[in-house]
Design an enzyme around this catalytic site. Structure first.
Site: not given
Ligand code: 9MG
Length: 353
Positions: A295, A330
């Site tokens: 990010k 994730r």
């Molecule tokens: C689809 N997506 C992109 N970034 C995300 C994040 O931080 N969390 C979740 N649950 N989905 C995400």
């Protein structure tokens, strides 16, 4: 209305945690092998609060009903989520089937490449594979449900034999329904059912487990000027309300995981506040998912214009979240995250765990 929030701090791990809980000096975080010895008691409304620090022991001795209920949610062992035990952090590997995905744009935009990538992620240790066909990166435009389904459904069908639980990343009920039919077990909705409220009914009917994420605004404009009274408490309140809406739609509480949504309508300061206050979200009483991978806030902290060079920072963020008891991380680079978490876990829990 004035409320009470509890942020567990003073964390202990493994044998030290077990001993301190047994001696009445600490309380378990989400029923796991991390314990907290202290906690901040935050009272008031977001933007106007008073914070005091107490020992966990003193808080546990309180007879105050709201505090007792909050502590019960923080300390209770979490049920399995989509059939997966949550006694150690799980990795959710990302497969973007979009032409414009922000971090791996175009690399996995064909069905075969996406299926092969999912297999690599599962082999590297991903317990969950999250497959998405609509980019939600800042500035992106929505896509039609038919187009999105045509991207993700063949991939979901193609990964049915993998030793991983399949999650569909969609804001749309029609895509969620088709994904459930194709074998998905988790619905990851970054809008927490606010984009398409019918998604909650689909999840209830098809028995999908759900990830409810916080986002402020729409992907196209969400980074323009995000504002909060108190980002951590505002996000907590939002997720609490979305859990209630999901339960009202017929989704079992044990099938819900929440996510503060790093990068979705948040400045660097907002993202850091959320990541550093992850333990407060255990007060929602459900598992936590954190997605920091690649990010932009990582670039804001340590550089890295190309998202792919943000992996070391992503791994550090994953460890920071796991160290606060987040149950699902994730990530793009499952092998790298698995290494980082493995070394951290051996350090705090020993090599037997
Ligand atoms: C689809 N997506 C992109 N970034 C995300 C994040 O931080 N969390 C979740 N649950 N989905 C995400």
């Amino acid at each position: 209305m004035a409320k009470l929030y509890v942020r567990p701090i003073g964390l202990l791990y493994g044998a030290a945690a077990t001993a301190a809980v047994a001696d009445g000096l600490a309380l378990p975080l989400a029923g796991g092998s991390i314990a907290f010895t202290l906690a901040e008691l935050i009272e008031g409304v977001p933007g106007k609060t008073k914070t005091r620090t107490f020992t966990a022991h003193a808080l546990a001795a309180s007879g105050e009903a709201e505090l007792k209920a909050m502590l019960a949610r923080i300390t209770a062992k979490r049920a399995r989520f989509a059939g997966l035990a949550l006694d150690r952090p799980l990795l959710m590997g990302i497969v973007n089937v979009t032409p414009d995905s922000f971090s791996d744009g175009g690399l996995y935009d064909s069905k075969e490449a996406a299926i092969a990538h999912a297999a690599e992620l599962a082999a590297a240790g991903a317990a969950i594979i999250d497959i998405g066909g609509e980019s939600t990166r800042p500035g992106s435009d929505p896509v039609e449900a038919e187009e999105e389904a045509s991207r993700v459904i063949p991939v979901i069908e193609g990964v049915s034999g993998l030793p991983a639980v399949i999650s569909v990343d969609t804001r749309k009920a029609a895509v969620a329904r088709a994904a459930a039919k194709a074998g998905a077990k988790i619905l990851n909705d970054v809008s927490a059912f606010t984009y398409d409220p019918e998604s909650a009914n689909v999840a209830a009917e098809t028995d999908l487990s759900v990830v409810l994420m916080h986002a402020q605004g729409e992907p196209k404009t969400m980074q323009d000027n995000p504002r909060y009274d108190d980002v951590v408490l505002d996000v907590f309140d939002y997720l609490e309300a979305r859990i209630a809406a999901a339960v009202k739609a017929g989704i079992d509480r044990s099938n819900i995981t929440v996510d503060p949504g790093l990068g979705f309508g948040k400045t660097l300061a907002h993202n850091l506040a959320l990541l550093s206050h992850t333990t407060l979200f255990h007060g929602l009483g459900v598992p936590l998912l954190i997605g920091a991978s690649r990010k932009r806030f990582i670039q804001g902290l340590v550089g890295g214009v190309d998202p792919r060079v943000r992996e070391p920072g992503s791994h550090a963020a994953a460890v920071a979240a796991a160290a606060q008891g987040a149950q699902i991380l994730r990530v793009h680079d499952v092998a790298g995250a698995s290494q980082a978490l493995g070394v951290w876990r051996a350090t705090v829990f020993g090599t037997e765990n």
